[in-house]
Design an enzyme around this catalytic site. Structure first.
Site, PDB file in Angstrom:
ATOM      1  N   GLU A 112     -21.853 -10.536 -30.166  1.00 52.45           N
ATOM      2  CA  GLU A 112     -22.934 -10.139 -31.057  1.00 52.45           C
ATOM      3  C   GLU A 112     -22.547  -8.930 -31.902  1.00 52.45           C
ATOM      4  O   GLU A 112     -21.742  -8.107 -31.480  1.00 52.45           O
ATOM      5  CB  GLU A 112     -24.184  -9.771 -30.240  1.00 52.45           C
ATOM      6  CG  GLU A 112     -24.657 -10.855 -29.304  1.00 52.45           C
ATOM      7  CD  GLU A 112     -25.726 -10.367 -28.339  1.00 52.45           C
ATOM      8  OE1 GLU A 112     -26.175  -9.203 -28.492  1.00 52.45           O
ATOM      9  OE2 GLU A 112     -26.106 -11.125 -27.442  1.00 52.45           O
ATOM     10  N   CYS A 363     -28.136  -5.223 -26.255  1.00 52.66           N
ATOM     11  CA  CYS A 363     -26.788  -5.747 -26.074  1.00 52.66           C
ATOM     12  C   CYS A 363     -26.761  -6.928 -25.111  1.00 52.66           C
ATOM     13  O   CYS A 363     -27.202  -6.834 -23.973  1.00 52.66           O
ATOM     14  CB  CYS A 363     -25.903  -4.621 -25.546  1.00 52.66           C
ATOM     15  SG  CYS A 363     -24.262  -5.126 -25.092  1.00 52.66           S
TER      16      CYS A 363
END
Length: 380
Positions: A112, A363
């Site tokens: 990501e 995250c």
């Protein structure tokens, strides 16, 4: 708080030996690119041309490099511009100020990146590993485990893509230029030391060798890998060190940040102060506020005593709980009291602006959600 079983972390175990991606121009410095271009039978100035497109104009598609002859473009694409990141999902929230990208790498791994816009700056949050081996129990990435390290170019390519998003004017209410990079995405940056440092050097090198960011606008996060912090201090880089502390006492930090079982709070902080003394850079102390776990007034007071008089700033982070987690964010009154006690101790303290909650912004959350959709909940 109910004590957790201590999770051992094997820091000596390498990341899984997956096939690394093909070499990309961002893996090489300008001299290395010139040498590769010469091997292909092209004039060395082609390396500068391609680098100017990639780093200067943020062009990642060789088809748009129309000043290159077609034959040369084909050769250079294969050897200098292979596709490293394939978009899986791109989401926007916070009225267009936050953009999150989920990427599939060549081996199927998911990582990501996040772009966050503010009135005076645009910040990219980059991943340095696919997964993470640090096993912090409140972190989605840590619970997924480590798949592999990212290559230098896989890290840099995230930044170049996000810089292109910023340059397009797509980040609402922000300047059209990427100005800061934080290594706070998936992974422990200092566990992928060589490639992360090489990526930093690409990011701060002037175009066409790199992206031209200021060293002082790059932040490297770590859970506290003491030898790597000392090594980073010797790199002649003026980057900010962000220490993910999350607890001021060893008893709790052993549970929340298992690497503390090897390097205790006192040693980690002493190494951070060595870094600050050597670089002149203030250390950022990252502290996730977890309800009834690490948010007690006495822990605020202890943290204040540990940090008073040091070149440090505390960044309190309202926890973004992962789905199904038993962890939750501290209530706002508790958070405010924690801030008050730290400031009364003379410690500079702020609360991080929460971003991306509606798009799994923490995250590892978007990758975890995508993985569940692909392989099904509960799959290994």
């Amino acid at each position: 708080m109910t004590s957790l079983p201590l999770t051992p972390v094997n820091l000596d175990a390498p990341a899984r030996r997956a096939a690394m991606p093909p070499r990309h121009l961002a893996d090489l410095d300008l001299a290395g690119r010139q040498a590769l271009v010469a091997e292909l039978g092209e004039p060395r100035f082609r390396a500068r041309q391609v680098s100017t497109h990639y780093f200067g104009r943020l062009v990642r598609d060789s088809g748009q490099m129309t000043d290159l002859p077609a034959a040369a473009r084909e050769k250079l694409t294969d050897r200098l511009l292979p596709t490293l990141l394939t978009p899986v999902r791109e989401l926007t929230c916070d009225d267009g100020a936050t953009h999150k990208a989920l990427w599939r790498l060549h081996d199927g791994s998911l990582v990501e990146s996040v772009l966050m816009g503010y009135p005076d700056r645009v910040t990219a949050c980059l991943s340095s590993q696919a997964g993470c081996g640090m096993a912090c129990p409140f972190c989605a990435t840590g619970q997924a485990g480590l798949t592999r390290n990212l290559s230098t170019a896989e890290i840099v390519d995230q930044a170049v893509y996000l810089a292109g998003v910023a340059a397009s004017g797509a980040v609402a209410g922000s300047p059209p230029r990427l100005s800061r990079v934080v290594f706070m995405g998936m992974g422990e940056p200092l566990a992928n030391y060589n490639r992360v440092v090489a990526a930093i050097r690409r990011l701060v090198a002037p175009a066409p060798e790199g992206l031209g960011l200021s060293q002082r606008h790059v932040t490297v996060s770590t859970v506290g890998l003491v030898p790597a912090i000392r090594r980073l201090a010797s790199e002649d880089l003026s980057v900010t060190l962000a220490l993910s502390l999350h607890a001021p006492d060893d008893g709790l930090r052993d549970e929340l940040v298992p690497v503390n079982q090897r390097w205790k709070v006192s040693e980690v902080l002493e190494t951070a102060w060595e870094y600050a003394a050597r670089t002149g850079r203030r250390v950022s102390i990252e502290y996730a506020m977890i309800k009834d776990v690490n948010d007690q007034p006495w822990r605020a007071d202890l943290l204040g005593r540990l940090l008073a008089g040091k070149l440090a700033h505390v960044n309190l982070i309202p926890l973004n709980p992962t789905p199904g987690s038993r962890w939750d964010a501290s209530p706002k009154p508790v958070e405010r009291e924690f801030v008050r006690r730290l400031r009364d101790a003379g410690v500079s303290t702020t609360v991080r602006d929460t971003r991306g909650r509606e798009i799994d912004g923490a995250c590892g959350q978007l990758a975890a959600a995508e993985g569940d959709e692909i392989v099904g909940p509960g799959a290994p």
